[in-house]
Scaffold this motif. Sequence first.
Motif, short mmCIF file in Angstrom:
data_model
loop_
_atom_site.label_atom_id
_atom_site.label_comp_id
_atom_site.label_asym_id
_atom_site.label_seq_id
_atom_site.Cartn_x
_atom_site.Cartn_y
_atom_site.Cartn_z
N TYR A 38 15.46 8.72 11.87
CA TYR A 38 15.12 8.29 10.51
C TYR A 38 13.93 9.11 9.99
O TYR A 38 13.92 9.56 8.85
N TRP A 39 12.94 9.31 10.87
CA TRP A 39 11.74 10.06 10.50
C TRP A 39 12.09 11.48 10.04
O TRP A 39 11.54 11.97 9.04
N LYS A 40 13.00 12.11 10.73
CA LYS A 40 13.41 13.48 10.37
C LYS A 40 14.01 13.54 8.98
O LYS A 40 13.93 14.57 8.29
N SER A 41 14.62 12.45 8.57
CA SER A 41 15.29 12.44 7.26
C SER A 41 14.34 12.18 6.10
O SER A 41 14.72 12.35 4.95
N LEU A 42 13.09 11.78 6.40
CA LEU A 42 12.17 11.41 5.33
C LEU A 42 11.50 12.62 4.69
O LEU A 42 11.13 13.58 5.38
N PRO A 43 11.28 12.58 3.39
CA PRO A 43 10.51 13.63 2.72
C PRO A 43 9.06 13.61 3.21
O PRO A 43 8.56 12.55 3.62
N VAL A 68 6.71 10.90 1.80
CA VAL A 68 6.90 9.56 2.34
C VAL A 68 6.29 9.47 3.74
O VAL A 68 5.65 8.48 4.09
N LYS A 69 6.47 10.51 4.54
CA LYS A 69 5.87 10.55 5.87
C LYS A 69 4.35 10.40 5.77
O LYS A 69 3.73 9.63 6.52
N THR A 70 3.75 11.15 4.86
CA THR A 70 2.30 11.10 4.69
C THR A 70 1.83 9.71 4.27
O THR A 70 0.83 9.19 4.77
N ALA A 71 2.57 9.10 3.36
CA ALA A 71 2.21 7.75 2.90
C ALA A 71 2.26 6.76 4.06
O ALA A 71 1.35 5.93 4.22
N ALA A 87 -0.61 3.41 7.74
CA ALA A 87 -0.64 2.88 9.10
C ALA A 87 -2.08 2.77 9.61
O ALA A 87 -2.45 1.80 10.28
N LEU A 88 -2.91 3.74 9.27
CA LEU A 88 -4.32 3.70 9.67
C LEU A 88 -5.05 2.57 8.95
O LEU A 88 -5.87 1.86 9.54
N MET A 89 -4.74 2.41 7.68
CA MET A 89 -5.36 1.32 6.91
C MET A 89 -4.93 -0.03 7.47
O MET A 89 -5.74 -0.95 7.60
N TYR A 90 -3.67 -0.15 7.80
CA TYR A 90 -3.12 -1.39 8.37
C TYR A 90 -3.79 -1.70 9.71
O TYR A 90 -4.13 -2.85 10.00
N GLU A 96 0.83 -1.21 0.00
CA GLU A 96 0.00 0.00 0.00
C GLU A 96 0.86 1.26 0.00
O GLU A 96 0.52 2.25 -0.65
N VAL A 97 1.97 1.25 0.73
CA VAL A 97 2.88 2.40 0.71
C VAL A 97 3.47 2.54 -0.69
O VAL A 97 3.53 3.64 -1.26
N ASP A 98 3.90 1.43 -1.26
CA ASP A 98 4.47 1.46 -2.62
C ASP A 98 3.46 2.02 -3.61
O ASP A 98 3.82 2.80 -4.52
#
Length: 357
Positions: free
Chosen positions: A254-259, A262-265, A270-273, A53-55
Amino acid sequence: MAVFSKGLALSALLAGLTAAPAFATETIKAVVIDGYPARALWVKEFSNFFIPEVDKKLAETGNFKMDWQESYGGSIVKPKGVLEGVKLGLGDIGIVTTIFHSSKLPSQAISAVTPFVAADSVAVAKAVDEIAKEFPTMQKEFAKQNQVYLATGVVLDTYQVFSKDPITSSKDIEGSKVAGAGMNLRYLEGINGAAGVRGGLTDFYNMLDTGLVDKAMLWPEAAKTFKIAEVAPHMLAVDLGAVNSKTVTVNADYWKSLPDEVKTALQDVALMYRDHVAGIAMERAAASRDAYVAAGGTITEASAEDRAAWAAAMPNIAMEWSANLDGKGEPGTDMLKAYLAKLEAAGYTGVRDWTAE
């Protein structure tokens, strides 16, 4: 001849410009860890649902793609080591089993301290997750562990009581030795002569078989998996309640480094999961009850009066929990009230008001 060659070259150049993308897709590595094996429900669905789903979401723009590296079954951490592993950066994303960390993550016990309210995994998962988003406490607890909270998950449908001997009400638990784990051992405190014996799921079969205990509190899927019908062929369906036990987190660095995309995805999926896993837990619950009966087990439904009497006899562990958080400067009482209100709005009212007294 020269003109022809120049024409071909120009055509090739134009074709190349047309075919080439206007940007390059950035690849982001993500190490996912859990100490449980890949066949565990929540791990299997992380592989089969969360990751695809993220992909899919990232493919909508093509700006980013993930390089997933999944490490389960103790290859990096044991089941109890996921929280520490994500904290230290051994994994970028982890599925934390929160019941192992009651001292570090006390607010995660909110569903465990409110028995006899909801046996619906989906409703409980949603309510707990909303509490985590609306109150700072749960996120702060994970922040202290260098982690960002994504979503809660419920893999237990509802605790029931399994017995070696026939059982038709909570009266039949009096004087018994009952296997349990964590907070659910406190459910026995209002039952005369009942003694809780701490153990893990992998121990319950032998504990029952050897007579170390007479009964055990677990959920139907676990009873099916561990063949509990062979040693405890009587189940009292008392619906003690669904309990959240898993949380998906991300290492804070790691989270701070993400665009942001990607964070939004990750947040959206996570909610869907959360709902996906909880839904499967509910589906398996019904099938597991049938399997228990097919294996020779019998199920007796507890009466509403019996459930109410059991709940009334218990100490108010919900108020103890909220008072403990209040004492630390956290809004424990408000969280408790809000959580129960969410379940009530979903159609679930407990047989006891845990906010009273």
